[in-house]
Scaffold this active site. Sequence first.
Site, PDB file in Angstrom:
ATOM      1  N   LYS A 195       0.972  -1.076  -0.016  1.00  0.00           N
ATOM      2  CA  LYS A 195      -0.133   0.040   0.179  1.00  0.00           C
ATOM      3  C   LYS A 195       0.832   1.298   0.001  1.00  0.00           C
ATOM      4  CE  LYS A 195      -2.728   3.381   1.569  1.00  0.00           C
ATOM      5  NZ  LYS A 195      -2.152   4.879   1.547  1.00  0.00           N
ATOM      6  N   GLU A 271       8.807   1.396  11.640  1.00  0.00           N
ATOM      7  CA  GLU A 271      10.033   2.298  11.320  1.00  0.00           C
ATOM      8  C   GLU A 271       9.307   3.672  11.517  1.00  0.00           C
ATOM      9  OE1 GLU A 271      12.107   5.154  10.496  1.00  0.00           O
ATOM     10  OE2 GLU A 271      12.580   4.120   8.410  1.00  0.00           O
ATOM     11  N   CYS A 306      13.337  10.631   8.126  1.00  0.00           N
ATOM     12  CA  CYS A 306      12.960  10.213   9.377  1.00  0.00           C
ATOM     13  C   CYS A 306      14.348  10.349  10.289  1.00  0.00           C
ATOM     14  CB  CYS A 306      12.377   8.748   9.283  1.00  0.00           C
ATOM     15  SG  CYS A 306      13.465   7.750   8.677  1.00  0.00           S
ATOM     16  N   GLU A 406       8.632  16.009  15.797  1.00  0.00           N
ATOM     17  CA  GLU A 406       9.308  15.643  14.347  1.00  0.00           C
ATOM     18  C   GLU A 406       8.516  16.599  13.444  1.00  0.00           C
ATOM     19  OE1 GLU A 406      10.347  11.930  11.498  1.00  0.00           O
ATOM     20  OE2 GLU A 406       8.313  12.043  12.567  1.00  0.00           O
TER      21      GLU A 406
END
Length: 506
Positions: A195, A271, A306, A406
């Site tokens: 996906k 992750e 990330c 973040e």
Amino acid sequence: MTVPFPAASRKDWHAAARALKPEALAFIDGGYRPARSGATFATVNPATGTILADVAACGEADADEAVAAARRAFAAGHWSSAAPAARKAVLLRLAELIEADADAFALLETLDMGKPIRDSLSIDLPAAVRCLRWFAEAIDKLYDEIAPTRGGTLAMVRRAPVGVVAAIVPWNFPLVTAMTKIAPALAAGNSVVLKPSELSPLSAVRLGRLASEAGLPDGVLNVLPGIGPEAGRALALHEQVAALAFTGSTAVGKLLMTYAGQSNMKKVSLECGGKSANIVLADCPDIDRAVEAAAMGAFQNQGQICNAGTRLVLERPIRDAFLERLAALAKTFVPGDPLLPETRFGAMASAAHAARVRGYIAKGEQEGAIRLTGEGPAAPGLSPDTCIRPTVFRGVDNSMTIAREEIFGPVLSVIDAKDMDEAIDIANASPYGLAAAIWTRDLAKALDAERRLDTGFVWINTLRVGDITVPFGGVKASGSGRDKSLHAFDNVTHRKSVWVDLSASS
């Protein structure tokens, strides 16, 4: 590493973009088809705001069909029970096909995401191909175990594929991240439902056709474009999905863990987010190199990474000189046309995401951080809604929003530290634990810091480097499980113990 693809400057990428006709349907059970509902969503070039394609918006019914096809293929055994060498040959053929189609894949990623074509072609595509080849080559070199049991018995420990693996991947490195999930899953004999993000689905959809051409049996790889709360949620809750592999935000990772618990307690590898600290001590062996690494580590891919080193922790004796060089370098990252080979800094992935990043920049100023860089117009022809220049803040306290959350954009928070002990405390005072770096010429000090840093990855005198042979993943809110290396097989296999009573067969 030598890049095995043509240089970006050899092609008129604007002409190639006009000629490109992307696939925009779901790929299920060996063929393309629209969503059962007929629904579509527009995928947009963020650099210009133009619609690239109307893509099939798959939902629960499509997820059911994709998982059913994957389950049938797994049970049939044409792939799951094939000799490892046979699976290897097919995956190596797929790698060849991707490499031969590198221009198209790179162009799709640049158009979908706004990243420079030079990066898509020279970084992303080689990394994806290397990942696939590495796992293909690894699968016939994994051995099962014999346990040291008493005489008259034979105890074996087998690594067995789990069945159907759902891979939900983000938009920042669409094909590379997808490959880190699907390559070990396929190599181990699983069937996969991929996906992709709704912001960058086109390269994944194209992959389906090449997988079939390479010889993957129908149903072994399915691609399910769609909106996350619909297609992604359906996969995470599906009772026939045995393992879920995800890269993305911590908030979504938590939801997926909940869905796994609400359904069949499927294996989950995550992750997730990061807020990596890049610690530069006064005895840094090469300040110029550390400055360049700090800039690239925070601003490459428009900061949408990330493990970006978004908290720069400087020991005070070198702070001012370091910042002077860093601010000058940051100002050279000017948003440009992603399709021009000389561009090294492109557009943000969407106008909505760019607005979110601008909100964090405003929040930093409101909370008292000092903005050193960041203002400037967009390049001609680019949408101003998605162009953000690298922004460096000094005078940041670790409690500020820009140091805690973040941002996933080109925003660098610079924090002072009086010594290494304080720097490590700052680094660890975060809900995230993906990665960290430390720069010092004292190896003993560096290894002591590595032991104390609460992260899944530590760099010493470098930043944001890695290899497919080295596991990657985090701790705390940065997730669990590991991508890359042989450890990635743990996400998509389980250990089956077999006990044989030899006396019963005599």
